[in-house]
Scaffold this active site. Structure first.
Site, short mmCIF file in Angstrom:
data_model
loop_
_atom_site.label_atom_id
_atom_site.label_comp_id
_atom_site.label_asym_id
_atom_site.label_seq_id
_atom_site.Cartn_x
_atom_site.Cartn_y
_atom_site.Cartn_z
N HIS A 143 0.84 -1.20 0.00
CA HIS A 143 0.00 0.00 0.00
C HIS A 143 0.87 1.24 0.00
CE1 HIS A 143 0.75 -0.43 4.32
NE2 HIS A 143 0.18 0.73 4.57
N ASP A 178 5.89 4.77 5.00
CA ASP A 178 6.71 3.85 5.81
C ASP A 178 6.75 2.45 5.21
OD1 ASP A 178 3.93 3.71 6.61
OD2 ASP A 178 4.54 2.54 8.36
N HIS A 179 6.06 2.25 4.08
CA HIS A 179 6.12 0.97 3.36
C HIS A 179 6.78 1.07 1.99
CE1 HIS A 179 3.50 -1.40 6.14
NE2 HIS A 179 3.32 -0.17 6.56
ZN LIG Z 1 -0.14 1.84 6.43
#
Ligand SMILES: [Zn+2]
Length: 253
Positions: free
Chosen positions: A53, A57-58
């Site tokens: 997603h 932070d990903h």
């Molecule tokens: Zn998230």
């Protein structure tokens, strides 16, 4: 396949999957440095990146990794993930030759509208949809959407290893214990988590069967959660899930 959770940022995990020949996949690299360090330390070649997603932070480390290693970046259809080279929709299959691995994308809206999970090789790479003993916050989806997403994940084989995006297990456990204080499987899991964390070890991955026995958000249809819902005057399962998620949002454990 070797499955390595790489701690990143405050409490994220980047999942590094690699075979014995040294070919690796990075899942949700919120920063590049931990991946580069692990590749160097283990003598691995990065072959692909999977993104669940759009949250920074990903994905924030994906651009640097892609430029340096020239690898494909799989991601859901969402223009907020500009770096993607391959878009995946629900049910779409990814077949990698190095490392030899197959995954199926599963649309799991709720935390975000375009969130996907990747299922394959005995793993569930679920980003911020399912956590050990908890689930993601509903930033873009409705309770009904998130519950339907969790229902799909719950139907996977019980020995599937849940690889989630954050180390939230201990805090989630304090909430779960308040919901189901008499659940012996939860008590056992909390003891396991406490000793893992005390030893500086990740609490995940964890088999899905353990989550089905312990995670209140996967136990909406259990007698215990039905009783909890009854006490909170929410008797249908979507309202019960919504009330449980709202109670977690307000929980300060
Ligand atoms: Zn998230």
């Amino acid at each position: 396949m070797h499955v390595v959770p790489l701690p990143a940022l405050a409490d994220n995990y980047i999942w590094l999957l690699h075979d014995d020949a040294g070919h690796a996949i990075a899942v949700d690299p919120g920063e590049a440095a931990p991946v580069e360090a692990a590749l160097a330390e283990r003598g691995l070649t990065l072959d692909a990146i999977l993104l669940t997603h759009h949250h920074p932070d990903h994905i924030a480390g994906a651009d640097s990794l892609r430029q340096r290693h020239d690898v494909p970046v799989y991601a859901p259809h969402d223009e907020r993930i500009a770096i993607a080279t391959h878009r995946v929709a629900d049910g779409e299959r990814i077949a990698l030759s190095t490392p030899r691995a197959r995954f199926e994308a599963m649309a799991v809206p709720g935390h975000t509208s375009s969130h996907v999970a990747y299922v394959g090789e005995g793993l569930l790479l679920c980003g911020d949809t399912l956590f050990s003993l908890g689930c993601g916050r509903l930033f873009e989806g409705t309770p009904a959407q998130m519950l339907a997403s969790l229902d799909r994940l719950s139907a996977l084989p019980g020995d599937t290893l849940v690889c989630c995006g954050h180390e939230y297990t201990a805090a989630n456990g304090r909430f779960a214990q308040g919901i189901e204080p008499a659940n012996p499987a939860l008590t056992t899991r909390l003891q396991q988590v406490a000793s893992l964390r005390a030893a500086g070890q990740p609490s995940v991955p964890v088999p899905l069967a353990s989550e089905l026995a312990c995670n209140p958000f996967l136990r909406i249809d259990s007698e215990a959660l039905a009783a909890w819902g009854h006490r909170h005057h929410v008797d249908d399962r979507v309202s019960r899930f919504a009330a449980l998620r709202a109670a977690k949002d307000d929980f300060r454990g």
